[in-house]
Design an enzyme around this catalytic site. Sequence first.
Site, short mmCIF file in Angstrom:
data_model
loop_
_atom_site.label_atom_id
_atom_site.label_comp_id
_atom_site.label_asym_id
_atom_site.label_seq_id
_atom_site.Cartn_x
_atom_site.Cartn_y
_atom_site.Cartn_z
N ARG A 106 59.14 53.06 21.28
CA ARG A 106 58.64 52.61 19.98
C ARG A 106 58.48 53.83 19.08
NH1 ARG A 106 53.55 48.84 18.22
NH2 ARG A 106 55.07 47.30 18.92
N HIS A 133 62.31 44.86 15.19
CA HIS A 133 61.38 44.65 16.32
C HIS A 133 61.98 43.52 17.17
CE1 HIS A 133 57.87 44.81 18.65
NE2 HIS A 133 56.95 44.36 17.82
N GLN A 136 60.04 41.33 19.69
CA GLN A 136 59.12 40.43 19.00
C GLN A 136 59.84 39.12 18.65
OE1 GLN A 136 55.69 41.07 17.96
NE2 GLN A 136 55.82 38.87 17.70
N ASP A 229 53.11 38.78 8.37
CA ASP A 229 52.85 40.05 9.07
C ASP A 229 51.98 40.90 8.13
OD1 ASP A 229 52.97 42.29 10.71
OD2 ASP A 229 55.08 42.73 10.34
N CYS A 270 52.95 38.13 14.21
CA CYS A 270 53.23 39.01 15.36
C CYS A 270 51.97 39.70 15.87
CB CYS A 270 54.27 40.05 14.96
SG CYS A 270 53.81 40.97 13.48
N ARG A 315 55.38 37.50 24.50
CA ARG A 315 56.00 38.84 24.45
C ARG A 315 56.26 39.33 25.88
NH1 ARG A 315 55.02 42.29 20.60
NH2 ARG A 315 56.84 43.26 21.53
N1 NVA Z 1 55.40 45.29 10.69
C1 NVA Z 1 54.38 45.70 11.65
C2 NVA Z 1 54.59 45.02 12.94
C3 NVA Z 1 53.60 45.35 14.01
C4 NVA Z 1 53.86 44.65 15.29
C5 NVA Z 1 54.38 47.20 11.80
O1 NVA Z 1 55.46 47.78 11.88
O2 NVA Z 1 53.30 47.78 11.82
N1 CP Z 2 53.24 42.57 17.82
C1 CP Z 2 53.20 43.81 18.32
O1 CP Z 2 54.20 44.48 18.49
O2 CP Z 2 51.95 44.25 18.59
P1 CP Z 2 51.58 45.73 19.05
O3 CP Z 2 51.80 46.63 17.85
O4 CP Z 2 50.14 45.67 19.47
O5 CP Z 2 52.49 46.13 20.18
#
Ligand code: NVA
Ligand code: CP
Length: 333
Positions: A106, A133, A136, A229, A270, A315
């Site tokens: 990530r 993602h 997700q 989101d 998410c 997930r």
């Molecule tokens: N769009 C959000 C998703 C988190 C799971 C981010 O990138 O922070």
């Molecule tokens: N939805 C998701 O990816 O959550 P986290 O950022 O907690 O992994």
Amino acid sequence: MNFYGKDFLRIADFSEAELRHMLEISHQFKKMKKEGKPHKIFPNKNIAILFEKTSTRTRCSFEVAGYDLGMGVTFLDPSGSQMGHKESIADTARVLGRLYDGIEYRGFDQAVVDDLAKYADVPVWNGLTDECHPTQALGDFMTIEEHFGELKGLTLAFVGDTRNNVANSLMMMSAKMGVNFIACGPNELRPSDDMINRSKPIAEKNGSTITITSDIAVLNNKADIIYTDVWLSLGEPQEKWGERIELLKQYQVNKKMMDSAKETTIFLHCLPSFHDLNTSIAKDVNKVFGIEEMEVTNEVFESEKSLVFEQAENRMHTIKAVMFLTLYERRNK
Ligand code: NVA
Ligand code: CP
């Protein structure tokens, strides 16, 4: 269909049939887990999970899925490794590729996870980048399929920051699975032309549509799923809160919006979500801008239409399916 040794970097890399197979395996793993049937398929394998951004769901899903499959799991972040500051991602990948059977990553640029996949000789799984993602989207479609019994013909509306990583993966996943996709948000946060141009022909081929709009009235009596989101994603500067709130406040998912859709419409997110003041970030934002709920109201978040915790659980089952498929070598081909 052979997934062995493949990377999981973006939804676009997989066909509808392959994604369907991943969903089917996910349902099977969920069933096995619920029935308490052990599935320690890889007792001799180990995986490394690398996080340059924080995570709860993705990290824990990879860890639990890894343990359930019988594997050893090593978690690394920049504070606990050389990654990023003392050693390049490419060098890290080449080292980890020698030690581990699979690597989750990530981070920020999609190019980094693409590079990791190029340099490491083992499957690399994208656990979120600025661009997409994919795990997700897979978990979300598992949740949608469980709830509605099928995917084709449904309409998924993503409301808010429609050019973010989650929206991008959902648009592509919708196109692949024949689900109508509505990106509903301000023009300033419109999905990229590249994303739209790549998704539209795939959607057309699969009998669905991609609609880009700034008008929330488009959701009226149409959306089967309303998804939102956070308004500011991981890695975006905190100074942007004011601008984002101004742009996005009219796109807050509230009861009025849910009621305008259908009786049967569900709400997805998410997570994590700013639906109350029970986080330090929400409190800070509240002090400066006076706003108590952001992308979704607490009422909708806590309502029966909200499947966000089922979605979070899924997930794990979908990540398990992706790891299983890419690590399992079929010998009787
Ligand atoms: N769009 C959000 C998703 C988190 C799971 C981010 O990138 O922070
Ligand atoms: N939805 C998701 O990816 O959550 P986290 O950022 O907690 O992994």
